[in-house]
Design a protein around this motif. Structure first.
Motif, PDB file in Angstrom:
ATOM      1  N   GLY A  27      19.386  25.763   0.199  1.00  0.00           N
ATOM      2  CA  GLY A  27      18.289  25.218   0.988  1.00  0.00           C
ATOM      3  C   GLY A  27      17.116  26.177   1.118  1.00  0.00           C
ATOM      4  N   LEU A  28      17.402  27.492   1.160  1.00  0.00           N
ATOM      5  CA  LEU A  28      16.356  28.500   1.334  1.00  0.00           C
ATOM      6  C   LEU A  28      15.277  28.410   0.267  1.00  0.00           C
ATOM      7  CD1 LEU A  28      18.391  31.759   2.154  1.00  0.00           C
ATOM      8  CD2 LEU A  28      16.710  30.693   3.637  1.00  0.00           C
ATOM      9  N   ILE A  29      15.690  28.101  -0.969  1.00  0.00           N
ATOM     10  CA  ILE A  29      14.748  28.191  -2.075  1.00  0.00           C
ATOM     11  C   ILE A  29      13.932  26.918  -2.276  1.00  0.00           C
ATOM     12  CG2 ILE A  29      16.271  29.826  -3.230  1.00  0.00           C
ATOM     13  CD1 ILE A  29      17.034  27.616  -5.186  1.00  0.00           C
ATOM     14  N   ILE A  30      14.291  25.836  -1.557  1.00  0.00           N
ATOM     15  CA  ILE A  30      13.593  24.556  -1.763  1.00  0.00           C
ATOM     16  C   ILE A  30      12.084  24.670  -1.526  1.00  0.00           C
ATOM     17  CG2 ILE A  30      13.321  22.221  -0.839  1.00  0.00           C
ATOM     18  CD1 ILE A  30      16.359  22.117  -0.484  1.00  0.00           C
ATOM     19  N   PRO A  31      11.623  25.297  -0.421  1.00  0.00           N
ATOM     20  CA  PRO A  31      10.165  25.332  -0.182  1.00  0.00           C
ATOM     21  C   PRO A  31       9.396  26.146  -1.221  1.00  0.00           C
ATOM     22  CG  PRO A  31      11.407  25.863   1.820  1.00  0.00           C
ATOM     23  CD  PRO A  31      12.372  25.909   0.676  1.00  0.00           C
ATOM     24  N   VAL A  32      10.042  27.125  -1.864  1.00  0.00           N
ATOM     25  CA  VAL A  32       9.309  28.009  -2.769  1.00  0.00           C
ATOM     26  C   VAL A  32       9.375  27.565  -4.229  1.00  0.00           C
ATOM     27  CG1 VAL A  32       9.743  29.955  -1.244  1.00  0.00           C
ATOM     28  CG2 VAL A  32      11.252  29.588  -3.200  1.00  0.00           C
ATOM     29  N   MET A  33      10.218  26.582  -4.533  1.00  0.00           N
ATOM     30  CA  MET A  33      10.388  26.201  -5.936  1.00  0.00           C
ATOM     31  C   MET A  33       9.104  25.691  -6.594  1.00  0.00           C
ATOM     32  SD  MET A  33      13.165  27.258  -6.945  1.00  0.00           S
ATOM     33  CE  MET A  33      13.049  26.580  -8.604  1.00  0.00           C
ATOM     34  N   GLY A  86      25.898  36.083  -4.552  1.00  0.00           N
ATOM     35  CA  GLY A  86      24.896  37.111  -4.286  1.00  0.00           C
ATOM     36  C   GLY A  86      24.226  37.595  -5.569  1.00  0.00           C
ATOM     37  N   VAL A  87      25.037  37.806  -6.602  1.00  0.00           N
ATOM     38  CA  VAL A  87      24.499  38.251  -7.889  1.00  0.00           C
ATOM     39  C   VAL A  87      23.575  37.187  -8.490  1.00  0.00           C
ATOM     40  CG1 VAL A  87      25.098  38.840 -10.274  1.00  0.00           C
ATOM     41  CG2 VAL A  87      26.447  39.777  -8.390  1.00  0.00           C
ATOM     42  N   SER A  88      23.993  35.919  -8.409  1.00  0.00           N
ATOM     43  CA  SER A  88      23.191  34.846  -9.007  1.00  0.00           C
ATOM     44  C   SER A  88      21.829  34.723  -8.327  1.00  0.00           C
ATOM     45  CB  SER A  88      23.947  33.510  -8.939  1.00  0.00           C
ATOM     46  OG  SER A  88      23.996  33.006  -7.619  1.00  0.00           O
ATOM     47  N   GLU A  89      21.809  34.838  -6.988  1.00  0.00           N
ATOM     48  CA  GLU A  89      20.531  34.751  -6.269  1.00  0.00           C
ATOM     49  C   GLU A  89      19.642  35.950  -6.576  1.00  0.00           C
ATOM     50  OE1 GLU A  89      19.458  32.063  -4.108  1.00  0.00           O
ATOM     51  OE2 GLU A  89      21.066  31.277  -5.370  1.00  0.00           O
ATOM     52  N   LEU A  90      20.261  37.120  -6.687  1.00  0.00           N
ATOM     53  CA  LEU A  90      19.505  38.332  -7.008  1.00  0.00           C
ATOM     54  C   LEU A  90      18.885  38.225  -8.399  1.00  0.00           C
ATOM     55  CD1 LEU A  90      18.791  41.139  -5.911  1.00  0.00           C
ATOM     56  CD2 LEU A  90      20.858  42.013  -7.023  1.00  0.00           C
ATOM     57  N   ILE A  91      19.674  37.731  -9.362  1.00  0.00           N
ATOM     58  CA  ILE A  91      19.175  37.562 -10.723  1.00  0.00           C
ATOM     59  C   ILE A  91      18.007  36.567 -10.751  1.00  0.00           C
ATOM     60  CG2 ILE A  91      19.744  36.626 -12.996  1.00  0.00           C
ATOM     61  CD1 ILE A  91      22.523  37.787 -12.699  1.00  0.00           C
ATOM     62  N   PHE A  92      18.152  35.456 -10.005  1.00  0.00           N
ATOM     63  CA  PHE A  92      17.092  34.445  -9.986  1.00  0.00           C
ATOM     64  C   PHE A  92      15.814  35.029  -9.404  1.00  0.00           C
ATOM     65  CE2 PHE A  92      14.952  30.455  -9.518  1.00  0.00           C
ATOM     66  CZ  PHE A  92      15.610  29.565 -10.346  1.00  0.00           C
ATOM     67  N   GLY A  93      15.965  35.815  -8.338  1.00  0.00           N
ATOM     68  CA  GLY A  93      14.793  36.422  -7.717  1.00  0.00           C
ATOM     69  C   GLY A  93      14.102  37.428  -8.614  1.00  0.00           C
ATOM     70  N   LEU A  94      14.878  38.157  -9.404  1.00  0.00           N
ATOM     71  CA  LEU A  94      14.329  39.182 -10.287  1.00  0.00           C
ATOM     72  C   LEU A  94      13.888  38.618 -11.635  1.00  0.00           C
ATOM     73  CD1 LEU A  94      16.947  42.026  -9.669  1.00  0.00           C
ATOM     74  CD2 LEU A  94      14.578  41.982  -8.851  1.00  0.00           C
ATOM     75  N   GLY A 161       6.710  36.902   0.676  1.00  0.00           N
ATOM     76  CA  GLY A 161       6.797  37.010  -0.776  1.00  0.00           C
ATOM     77  C   GLY A 161       7.564  35.833  -1.350  1.00  0.00           C
ATOM     78  N   ILE A 162       7.100  35.321  -2.488  1.00  0.00           N
ATOM     79  CA  ILE A 162       7.667  34.111  -3.049  1.00  0.00           C
ATOM     80  C   ILE A 162       9.115  34.292  -3.503  1.00  0.00           C
ATOM     81  CG2 ILE A 162       7.071  34.398  -5.487  1.00  0.00           C
ATOM     82  CD1 ILE A 162       6.472  31.267  -3.344  1.00  0.00           C
ATOM     83  N   ARG A 163       9.508  35.546  -3.781  1.00  0.00           N
ATOM     84  CA  ARG A 163      10.869  35.817  -4.230  1.00  0.00           C
ATOM     85  C   ARG A 163      11.797  36.265  -3.096  1.00  0.00           C
ATOM     86  NH1 ARG A 163      11.150  36.449  -9.999  1.00  0.00           N
ATOM     87  NH2 ARG A 163       9.079  36.303 -10.950  1.00  0.00           N
ATOM     88  N   MET A 164      11.234  36.460  -1.913  1.00  0.00           N
ATOM     89  CA  MET A 164      12.030  36.981  -0.795  1.00  0.00           C
ATOM     90  C   MET A 164      13.201  36.078  -0.394  1.00  0.00           C
ATOM     91  SD  MET A 164      11.240  39.987  -0.010  1.00  0.00           S
ATOM     92  CE  MET A 164      12.125  40.095   1.553  1.00  0.00           C
ATOM     93  N   PHE A 168      16.990  37.394   0.205  1.00  0.00           N
ATOM     94  CA  PHE A 168      17.661  37.186   1.495  1.00  0.00           C
ATOM     95  C   PHE A 168      19.006  36.493   1.291  1.00  0.00           C
ATOM     96  CE2 PHE A 168      18.539  34.620   5.298  1.00  0.00           C
ATOM     97  CZ  PHE A 168      18.479  35.595   6.288  1.00  0.00           C
ATOM     98  N   ALA A 169      19.024  35.462   0.438  1.00  0.00           N
ATOM     99  CA  ALA A 169      20.269  34.756   0.156  1.00  0.00           C
ATOM    100  C   ALA A 169      21.304  35.708  -0.449  1.00  0.00           C
ATOM    101  CB  ALA A 169      20.014  33.577  -0.791  1.00  0.00           C
ATOM    102  N   ALA A 170      20.857  36.581  -1.356  1.00  0.00           N
ATOM    103  CA  ALA A 170      21.769  37.554  -1.961  1.00  0.00           C
ATOM    104  C   ALA A 170      22.319  38.509  -0.905  1.00  0.00           C
ATOM    105  CB  ALA A 170      21.040  38.338  -3.055  1.00  0.00           C
ATOM    106  N   ALA A 171      21.451  38.959   0.005  1.00  0.00           N
ATOM    107  CA  ALA A 171      21.865  39.927   1.031  1.00  0.00           C
ATOM    108  C   ALA A 171      22.928  39.339   1.960  1.00  0.00           C
ATOM    109  CB  ALA A 171      20.644  40.385   1.833  1.00  0.00           C
TER     110      ALA A 171
END
Length: 404
Positions: A27-33, A86-94, A161-164, A168-171
Motif C-alpha cells: 500500500g505504501l508505494i501506491i501514491p508514488v507509482m 525487505g530485500v525486494s523493497e530495497l532493490i525496487f527503491g534503488l 523523496g519519491i523512493r523513500m 521505509f517498507a524495507a526498514a
C-alpha cells in the motif's frame, strides 16, 4: 502449545504484524507509482507485467513454500519471507533499470508465498479449534488494515523523496525479521516436524495439486479461487468504472475504498468470530457468495455516490468475511498438514489474482458493465458448488488422507 489467545497476546501481535507489514508495504508505494513510472520512463504495459510477475512467482512458489513450512518449520519460513520482502523493497527503491524491478517483484512473490502459509500455519498451531476463527479474523483484518493505511503513510513519506516509501517498507520488514528471530518460537517440536517432514518428502507439486482435489479440500479451494477472482476483477476495474460512468474524482474513489475497508476491518475484528459460532463456516460462506453475486450486479446499475458507497462497502465486507471463513475451514480440515493447506490456499489465490484482473480488463474494454456481471456469474457458480460440499468438519481427518 495451544493456549487461549489472551494468554499469548505478544505472539499473536507479532504474527499479525508479520502479515500486516507486507501488505502495508504494498500500500505504501501506491501514491508514488505514477511519479515513479515517469521517472523510470515506463509504459503502462510494463507496469502491468510487473504486477503479473509478482502473482505468477507467488503461484509457482506457493506449493513448494507450503511443503517447506511443514518440513523446516513455521518460524524459519516467516523470517526468510520477511527478509526477502525487505530485500525486494530495497532493490525496487534503488533500481534504475527495469530488469532490476522485475527481480524485485519476483522476490516479492516469493516473500508472499512464504509469509502467508507460515503465519497461517503458526496461528493454527497455537490456537484452539474454538478460537481459531477469531484468530483468522484478526489475520484478515491485519491484511485489510495494511491496504487501508498504506497509501496514506506512503503519501506522507513521499514528501521526503519519491523512493523513500520503498526504503521505509524495507526498514520495517528487517525490523520485524529481527524481532521474530528473538521472540517467536517454533510452535512444533522437532519430533512433530520430523513426522510431517517425512510425509512431505514423499510428496511433490503434482501430488499436492492432486491432494487438493480431495473432497475435504477441493470445494473450499475452488471458492478460494472464486473469491480471489471476484475481488481482483472487481477492484481492478472499480476506479476505471467509477471514473468512466460517474466521473468520480480520485478523492471520491479513495473515500469509497477507505470507508468500505474500515467497515470490513471493524466487522472482522468484533463480529466475525461470533458469526462463525452462530452460522458455521459453510453457511457464512454461502451468505457471502449470495450477497457478492447480488451486489456485483447492483454495482452495474446504481448511480448515486451514496448508493455506490453502500454497495461497495457491503460487497467488500462479503469478500473480507469470505477469506477468513475459508481459511478457518481449511485449517480445521488440515490436521497436521497446515503448511500444505496454507500453501495451496495461496496457490489458488494467486490463480484468481492472475485470471481475475486479466479478464476484468479485457471485458471492461468491451463493455464497462461486463466485469461486474461476469464476476457475479463466477460467484454464483461458486455458491452452487457449496451444495455438493457434503464433507462435514466432524468427518474430516486430514491425517488419514493419502493420495498418490
Amino acid at each position: 502449545m495451544q493456549k487461549p489467545i489472551k494468554e499469548q497476546k505478544m505472539i499473536i501481535i507479532i504474527l499479525l504484524s508479520n502479515i500486516f507489514i507486507p501488505f502495508l508495504g504494498i500500500g505504501l508505494i501506491i501514491p508514488v507509482m505514477p511519479s515513479f513510472i515517469n521517472i523510470m520512463d515506463l509504459s503502462g504495459q510494463t507496469m502491468g507485467y510487473l504486477v503479473a510477475v509478482f502473482a505468477v512467482t507467488q503461484l509457482l512458489v506457493s506449493p513448494i513454500a507450503g511443503r517447506f513450512v511443514d518440513q523446516f518449520g513455521r518460524k524459519k519460513m516467516i523470517i526468510i519471507g520477511l527478509f526477502l520482502f525487505g530485500v525486494s523493497e530495497l532493490i525496487f527503491g534503488l533500481g534504475t533499470h527495469v530488469s532490476v524491478l522485475y527481480v524485485s517483484r519476483m522476490l516479492g512473490g516469493v516473500c508472499a508465498a512464504l509469509i502467508m502459509p507460515g503465519v497461517t500455519a503458526y496461528i493454527a498451531d497455537v490456537t484452539s479449534i474454538k478460537e481459531r476463527s477469531k484468530a483468522m479474523g484478526y489475520m484478515s483484518a491485519a491484511i485489510s488494515t495494511g491496504f487501508i493505511i498504506g497509501p496514506g503513510i506512503g503519501g506522507f513519506i513521499a514528501e521526503y523523496g519519491i523512493r523513500m516509501p520503498f526504503y521505509f517498507a524495507a526498514a520495517i520488514a528487517f525490523l520485524a525479521c529481527i524481532i521474530s528471530i528473538f521472540i517467536l518460537k517454533e510452535p512444533l517440536t522437532k519430533e512433530q516436524l520430523a513426522e510431517i517432514s517425512a510425509n512431505s518428502k514423499r510428496s511433490n507439486i503434482l501430488r499436492d495439486f492432486k491432494k487438493s482435489l480431495h473432497p475435504s479440500y477441493f470445494i473450499a479451494f475452488v471458492i478460494v479461487f472464486v473469491l480471489a477472482f471476484g475481488l481482483s476483477a472487481y477492484e481492478t476495474v472499480f476506479s476505471l468504472f467509477s471514473d468512466h460512468k460517474f466521473g468520480f474524482t480520485p478523492k471520491d474513489i479513495a473515500v469509497i475504498i477507505t470507508i468500505s475497508s474500515i467497515f470490513g476491518v471493524l466487522v472482522q475484528l468484533f463480529l466475525f468470530g461470533k458469526m462463525v459460532d452462530t452460522l458455521g463456516e459453510k453457511k457464512l460462506i454461502q451468505i457471502c457468495l449470495v450477497v457478492g453475486t447480488i451486489l456485483a450486479v447492483a454495482s452495474a446499475v446504481v448511480s448515486s455516490f451514496l448508493m455506490v458507497l453502500i454497495v461497495a462497502s457491503i460487497i467488500f465486507l462479503a469478500f473480507d468475511l469470505l477469506r477468513p471463513a475459508l481459511t478457518t475451514y481449511l485449517s480445521r480440515a488440515a490436521g497436521k498438514e497446515q503448511g500444505f493447506v496454507a500453501g495451496m490456499n495461496s496457490t489458488y489465490t494467486s490463480l484468481g489474482n492472475i485470471v481475475g484482473p486479466a479478464l476484468g480488463g479485457m471485458l471492461f474494454d468491451v463493455n464497462i458493465h461486463y466485469p461486474y456481471l461476469f464476476a457475479a456469474v463466477i460467484m454464483f457458480l461458486g455458491f452452487g458448488l457449496t451444495f455438493i460440499w457434503k464433507v462435514s468438519l466432524a468427518e474430516v481427518d486430514a491425517d488419514t488422507i493419502k493420495i498418490g
